[in-house]
Design an enzyme around this catalytic site. Structure first.
Site, PDB file in Angstrom:
ATOM      1  N   ASP A 102       0.874  -1.267   0.160  1.00 43.35           N
ATOM      2  CA  ASP A 102      -0.083   0.162  -0.079  1.00 43.35           C
ATOM      3  C   ASP A 102       0.911   1.448   0.085  1.00 43.35           C
ATOM      4  OD1 ASP A 102       1.169  -0.561   2.558  1.00 43.35           O
ATOM      5  OD2 ASP A 102      -1.046   0.201   3.492  1.00 43.35           O
ATOM      6  N   ARG A 103       2.168   1.157   0.792  1.00 43.04           N
ATOM      7  CA  ARG A 103       2.758   2.503   0.600  1.00 43.04           C
ATOM      8  C   ARG A 103       3.479   2.271  -0.735  1.00 43.04           C
ATOM      9  NH1 ARG A 103       7.097   1.243   5.301  1.00 43.04           N
ATOM     10  NH2 ARG A 103       8.027   3.524   4.826  1.00 43.04           N
ATOM     11  N   THR A 125      -5.085   2.976  10.226  1.00 38.03           N
ATOM     12  CA  THR A 125      -4.687   2.308  11.640  1.00 38.03           C
ATOM     13  C   THR A 125      -3.249   2.458  12.037  1.00 38.03           C
ATOM     14  OG1 THR A 125      -6.201   0.576  10.869  1.00 38.03           O
ATOM     15  CG2 THR A 125      -4.773  -0.167  12.482  1.00 38.03           C
TER      16      THR A 125
END
Length: 247
Positions: A102-103, A125
Site C-alpha cells: 500500500d505504501r 490504522t
C-alpha cells in the site's frame, strides 16, 4: 478502446475500491472487513472489468472470499508486490520487496500526480510518512501508530481513561481533550520534522499529499501546505495496471 480496471486496497481496517473506465473513476467505495458480503452484492451490479488489481496488508485470510468471487466472474486478482522500480518511482528500501504494497502504491500515485519532491502521508490504522526526492526516488519513511490506535492503546492500558472523543487544544483542561491533543502532537511533530529534513536535503519545498481514513483530520492539524488525496493508493494501483497492460 480504454480498459475497465477495478483497483482494491485491502487495509487493516477497511477495503477500499474503485472502478475506472475511460480514465475516470466511475464507481468507488470503502467498507469494513466484516461487511464483505455487502461489498460482493455491490460488485454484482458492476460490469465485469478487464482487470482487477490490488494490494493487501491485512493477511491472506482477508482476501479468500474476494478471490473466490472474482474467479466466478472469470478473473484472477493481480496482487501488487513492491519492487525496485515501477511507474517512474525507484525504491531505495534495503530490501525493496519488504516495503508495504500500500505504501508502494501510494508513492507511485503521488509521484505521478506531482513529479517533484514529495512527502506522502497515509493516516490509517498505522500512519506512514514517506519521502520522495525530485528524481522519483523513495528515500525512506517512518511507521507510527495511527490516531485511533493511539487512543485505543491509552484507553485499554490505562485504568482512569475513557473512550470519550476530545478536541485538540493548545491548553487542554479535561482528560478527553488532553488525550486528543497529545495524540495530535505525537503525529504532527514527526511529519513536520520529516518535511523540514526533506526540504533541507533537496533544496526545494516538498509537496505533501495525505491519504487514509484520518486524512482530513490530520490535514487540519498540520502547519505545512498539504492536500488530501482520498484515492492515492488506488491511483497508484491504476498506474501499475496500465503499465502491466502496455508491457
Amino acid at each position: 478502446m480504454s480498459k475497465r480496471i477495478l483497483a482494491l486496497d485491502i487495509g487493516n481496517t477497511r477495503i477500499k475500491w474503485g472502478m475506472v473506465e475511460a480514465l475516470a473513476w466511475n464507481d468507488s467505495g470503502a467498507i469494513e472487513h466484516h461487511q464483505v458480503k455487502k461489498l460482493l452484492l455491490e460488485w454484482d451490479r458492476l460490469p465485469t472489468p478487464d482487470k482487477v488489481i490490488g494490494c493487501n496488508v491485512a493477511g491472506e485470510s482477508r482476501i479468500i472470499s474476494l478471490e473466490k468471487y472474482w474467479r466466478t466472474r472469470g478473473l484472477e486478482i493481480s496482487w501488487v508486490k513492491s519492487s525496485a522500480m515501477s511507474c517512474g518511482v525507484i525504491n531505495k528500501y534495503e530490501r525493496p520487496e519488504q516495503l508495504g504494497a500500500d505504501r508502494w502504491a501510494a508513492l507511485i500515485g503521488a509521484w505521478n500526480k506531482v513529479q517533484r519532491t514529495c512527502l506522502v502521508l497515509s493516516a490509517g490504522t498505522a500512519m506512514t510518512i514517506d519521502m520522495l526526492d525530485a528524481q522519483g526516488r523513495f528515500i525512506g519513511g517512518q511507521i507510527l501508530p495511527g490516531r485511533r490506535l493511539m487512543q485505543e492503546s491509552l484507553i485499554s492500558r490505562t485504568h482512569a481513561l475513557e473512550a470519550e472523543v476530545g478536541q485538540v487544544k493548545e491548553c487542554p483542561l479535561n482528560t478527553a481533550d488532553a488525550m486528543a491533543s497529545g495524540i495530535a502532537g505525537a503525529l504532527v511533530l514527526p511529519i513536520e520534522s520529516a518535511f523540514s529534513r526533506l526540504e533541507s536535503w533537496t533544496g526545494s519545498e516538498p509537496a505533501c499529499l495525505i491519504t487514509g481514513g484520518d486524512a482530513d483530520w490530520l490535514a487540519g492539524q498540520l502547519q505545512i501546505v498539504c492536500r488530501v488525496e482520498a484515492r492515492l493508493v488506488l491511483d497508484g494501483l491504476l498506474k501499475m495496471a496500465e503499465e502491466e497492460i502496455q508491457s
